[in-house]
Design a protein around this motif. Structure first.
Motif, PDB file in Angstrom:
ATOM      1  N   ALA A 249       0.838  -1.203   0.000  1.00  0.00           N
ATOM      2  CA  ALA A 249       0.000   0.000   0.000  1.00  0.00           C
ATOM      3  C   ALA A 249       0.872   1.250   0.000  1.00  0.00           C
ATOM      4  O   ALA A 249       0.540   2.256  -0.650  1.00  0.00           O
ATOM      5  N   TYR A 307      -5.423  -6.850  -3.227  1.00  0.00           N
ATOM      6  CA  TYR A 307      -4.575  -5.703  -3.553  1.00  0.00           C
ATOM      7  C   TYR A 307      -3.696  -5.979  -4.773  1.00  0.00           C
ATOM      8  O   TYR A 307      -3.062  -5.070  -5.319  1.00  0.00           O
ATOM      9  N   ARG A 369       4.251   0.215   6.393  1.00  0.00           N
ATOM     10  CA  ARG A 369       3.747   1.189   5.422  1.00  0.00           C
ATOM     11  C   ARG A 369       4.682   2.380   5.235  1.00  0.00           C
ATOM     12  O   ARG A 369       4.982   2.749   4.084  1.00  0.00           O
TER      13      ARG A 369
END
Length: 424
Positions: A249, A307, A369
């Motif tokens: 992400a 994803y 992340r």
């Protein structure tokens, strides 16, 4: 006071959700550099993750409304400083990174104080309802904020979007300023005519001893929580797989806006993609308790594996509509994941260890992340966006689908006649 607390948390949630889109569009408008964008976005997450345990300890020692108030005031000032710079036409990446780090520090200390504030202000029978309302406000903010930030940025510029964020934090601080939790009563009772200084010293000694005890207990509790995590292969496997998801992400949220702005029609394209994802997220959350799910953990991991789709769309530089559709599906999967994961963990982890286990979950998952945000541009410079996105998509799918295997022997499926899983 309950209404003030709810209003304050709603305003703070909306302001928090405005920040990522505002910063993304501001940095891309100023530099068009994915590396700069990754640095600014990671600057908030790194101190947040590092200081969360410290913030938890502090939240246990200071009245929670004071910590929450100071956190909102700090974020108000940091966003006001960003607004002033952007309105003056000053786009210094170092300044934006430092101010984002200040906001991350404020979140690290303010977030652990909110549950304590709810407990201190809201009667026991009303706490579940209050937490549910705060959760709804947070979800709605995730939908409204990207569109609001994008609209204000396109119409007036990112400086005004940052100014709106600062104003919301100021309003949240004003509501919290009128809240007062009841301090714990002292266990020390002085004689009717005892010297006041002796009373103060006695109270301080008791408080100091209690603080030392809490620090020692904190270390033991952390170790016990980690033992609970290590003893559950399914939990550790899923959490590590979720860490892979968060890393990818970070790559996507750095490289995709740069690609959208440069090759897919500008800032409007990225706003459409982001908004599609937030709609998918909300629909997934709403669908989760209504589906007849027998193996919730398998659905959780399959949702994370989705994803793969936006990563492939990024790799082939798909049109805006295709990338928005792929991101919608991926975030719908995340919408299914979130409530189902919370339900499974709450059912399988003993209540006495639930808070500590969830803190490890957050640290392991979310720590990756900011790393993804920071290294996205350098990696893309070496491998190219296509190879990096394709590789990342395959990794996120494989890691999350493989994590289903340890769970099959650890978790029992719901019986066929059972009702659909309900979100707690």
């Amino acid at each position: 006071m309950i209404q003030r607390l709810l209003i304050g948390r709603c305003l703070s949630a909306l302001a928090t959700a405005l920040i990522p889109t505002t910063l993304t569009l501001a940095v891309l408008r100023a530099t068009g550099d994915g590396g700069a964008l990754g640095i600014v976005l990671a600057s908030e997450m790194v101190p947040l993750l590092l200081l969360l345990p410290v913030g938890g300890v502090l939240a246990d020692r200071i009245r929670p409304e004071r910590v929450a108030l100071l956190a909102d005031l700090t974020r108000c000032l940091s966003q006001a400083a960003i607004a002033i710079e952007l309105l003056l036409g000053v786009y210094r990446i170092l300044d934006l990174a430092v101010l984002s780090a200040v906001a991350g520090i404020a979140i690290a200390f303010g977030s652990p104080a909110v549950p304590r504030l709810v407990v201190a202000v809201v009667p026991g029978q009303d706490r579940l309802r209050m937490n549910a309302r705060i959760g709804v406000a947070t979800s709605l903010s995730a939908v409204v904020a990207p569109a609001l930030a994008g609209t204000v940025t396109l119409a007036a510029g990112p400086g005004w979007a940052a100014a709106l964020t600062a104003a919301l934090f100021a309003c949240s601080a004003l509501t919290l300023g009128g809240i007062s939790s009841t301090p714990a009563a002292s266990h020390v009772k002085a004689a009717p005519h005892a010297d006041a200084r002796l009373q103060v010293n006695a109270v301080r000694q008791v408080e100091k001893a209690a603080q030392v005890k809490r620090v020692s207990a904190f270390g033991r509790d952390v170790a016990e929580g980690w033992r609970e995590v290590r003893g559950r292969r399914w939990f550790l496997a899923c959490t590590l797989a979720h860490g892979v998801w968060h890393f990818m992400a970070g790559l996507f949220l750095t490289l995709a806006p740069m690609t959208a702005v440069r090759e897919l029609g500008g800032e409007v394209s990225w706003t459409v993609i982001v908004q599609s994802g937030t709609v998918g997220l909300v629909l997934g959350v709403l669908a989760a308790p209504r589906l007849p799910i027998r193996r919730p953990l398998a659905v959780v991991q399959a949702g994370a594996a989705c994803y793969l789709l936006p990563m492939v769309a990024l790799a082939v530089t798909a049109p805006t509509a295709v990338m928005a559709g792929a991101y919608f599906v991926a975030m719908f999967g995340l919408g299914l994941l979130s409530p189902l994961w919370e339900t499974v963990v709450a059912e399988e982890i003993p209540e006495r260890a639930l808070g500590r286990v969830r803190s490890f979950d957050q640290l392991i998952s979310f720590a990756s992340r900011p790393f993804g945000l920071a290294v996205a541009a350098p990696l893309a410079g070496v491998t190219g966006v296509t190879a990096l996105a394709l590789t990342g998509g395959v990794l996120v799918a494989v890691a999350n689908l493989a994590a289903i295997l340890p769970s099959r022997s650890s978790l029992r499926p719901a019986p066929a006649e059972a009702a659909p899983a309900r979100v707690k």
